[in-house]
Design an enzyme around this catalytic site. Sequence first.
Site, short mmCIF file in Angstrom:
data_model
loop_
_atom_site.label_atom_id
_atom_site.label_comp_id
_atom_site.label_asym_id
_atom_site.label_seq_id
_atom_site.Cartn_x
_atom_site.Cartn_y
_atom_site.Cartn_z
N ILE A 11 35.79 46.46 34.68
CA ILE A 11 36.51 46.26 33.42
C ILE A 11 36.50 44.80 32.96
O ILE A 11 36.87 44.50 31.84
CB ILE A 11 37.96 46.79 33.49
CG1 ILE A 11 38.73 46.18 34.66
CG2 ILE A 11 37.96 48.30 33.59
CD1 ILE A 11 40.18 46.60 34.75
N ARG A 34 43.03 52.65 41.75
CA ARG A 34 43.20 51.30 42.31
C ARG A 34 42.59 50.30 41.34
O ARG A 34 41.52 50.52 40.79
CB ARG A 34 42.51 51.16 43.67
CG ARG A 34 43.02 52.12 44.73
CD ARG A 34 44.38 51.69 45.23
NE ARG A 34 44.85 52.56 46.29
CZ ARG A 34 45.84 53.43 46.15
NH1 ARG A 34 46.47 53.55 44.99
NH2 ARG A 34 46.22 54.17 47.16
N GLU A 35 43.30 49.20 41.14
CA GLU A 35 42.76 48.07 40.39
C GLU A 35 42.46 47.00 41.42
O GLU A 35 43.30 46.67 42.25
CB GLU A 35 43.79 47.55 39.37
CG GLU A 35 44.05 48.55 38.26
CD GLU A 35 45.17 48.08 37.33
OE1 GLU A 35 45.89 47.13 37.66
OE2 GLU A 35 45.30 48.70 36.26
N GLY A 112 46.83 43.46 48.31
CA GLY A 112 47.19 44.57 47.43
C GLY A 112 46.27 44.73 46.23
O GLY A 112 46.20 45.81 45.65
N GLU A 116 39.51 39.01 48.28
CA GLU A 116 39.27 37.62 48.66
C GLU A 116 39.63 37.39 50.13
O GLU A 116 40.66 37.85 50.61
CB GLU A 116 40.09 36.67 47.79
CG GLU A 116 39.87 35.21 48.16
CD GLU A 116 40.68 34.23 47.33
OE1 GLU A 116 40.38 33.04 47.40
OE2 GLU A 116 41.63 34.65 46.64
N GLU A 135 32.93 18.31 38.20
CA GLU A 135 33.27 18.02 36.81
C GLU A 135 34.45 18.89 36.39
O GLU A 135 34.49 20.09 36.64
CB GLU A 135 32.07 18.32 35.91
CG GLU A 135 32.29 17.91 34.47
CD GLU A 135 31.05 18.15 33.62
OE1 GLU A 135 31.24 18.49 32.44
OE2 GLU A 135 29.92 17.99 34.13
N GLU A 137 37.40 18.71 37.63
CA GLU A 137 38.35 18.83 38.75
C GLU A 137 39.00 17.47 38.96
O GLU A 137 38.34 16.51 39.33
CB GLU A 137 37.61 19.29 40.01
CG GLU A 137 38.52 19.54 41.19
CD GLU A 137 37.74 20.04 42.40
OE1 GLU A 137 38.27 20.94 43.07
OE2 GLU A 137 36.64 19.53 42.68
#
Length: 179
Positions: A11, A34-35, A112, A116, A135, A137
């Site tokens: 999405i 689930r997302e 959840g 990552e 750059e 940062e």
Amino acid sequence: MTEKTTGSKEIFHGRVLHMFHDEVVLPDGSSSMREIVRHPGGVCIAALDEENNLLFVRQFRYPYAEVVLELPAGKLEKGSTPLENGKRELLEETGAEGFNYISLGQAYPSPGYTDEIIHLYACRIAKQGESRPDEGELVNVEKIPLNKAVEMVLNNAVPDAKTQIAVLKTKLLLDSGKI
């Protein structure tokens, strides 16, 4: 206790994040949605100098609209290992080069909704130079004694989860003579 994916629809496809809406079958046979946010992962480095000071960076974090105190960290780049990424981030953000790297394990920052994984390392600082952030940062480098950093974590002065984990694990490993 596992779920089986029966369908997946992307999405959103961004530069860092990819969002999906998945259909799953639960262990009892019922269906659910689930997302999930797919993320390439990250790395965080707890770098100690000879006096057991940790290198931190302060940087503005847009989602929280505040300056956050963190250990040097960054997103994993394709084609290099988490440790190689960590060494790069430490050098870019703080100007430091480390040695005697030790794995502090992995952390799932928010299981959840995202896949990552953050790889955590501790090291000793071999040499210190000038930071060379990416750059766009902007970071301020600070040295904080490890014991003070532990106090800050325990007093909720460091809200960043990866930093909390790495600080506390580094302290335990240092006290046990493993670092």
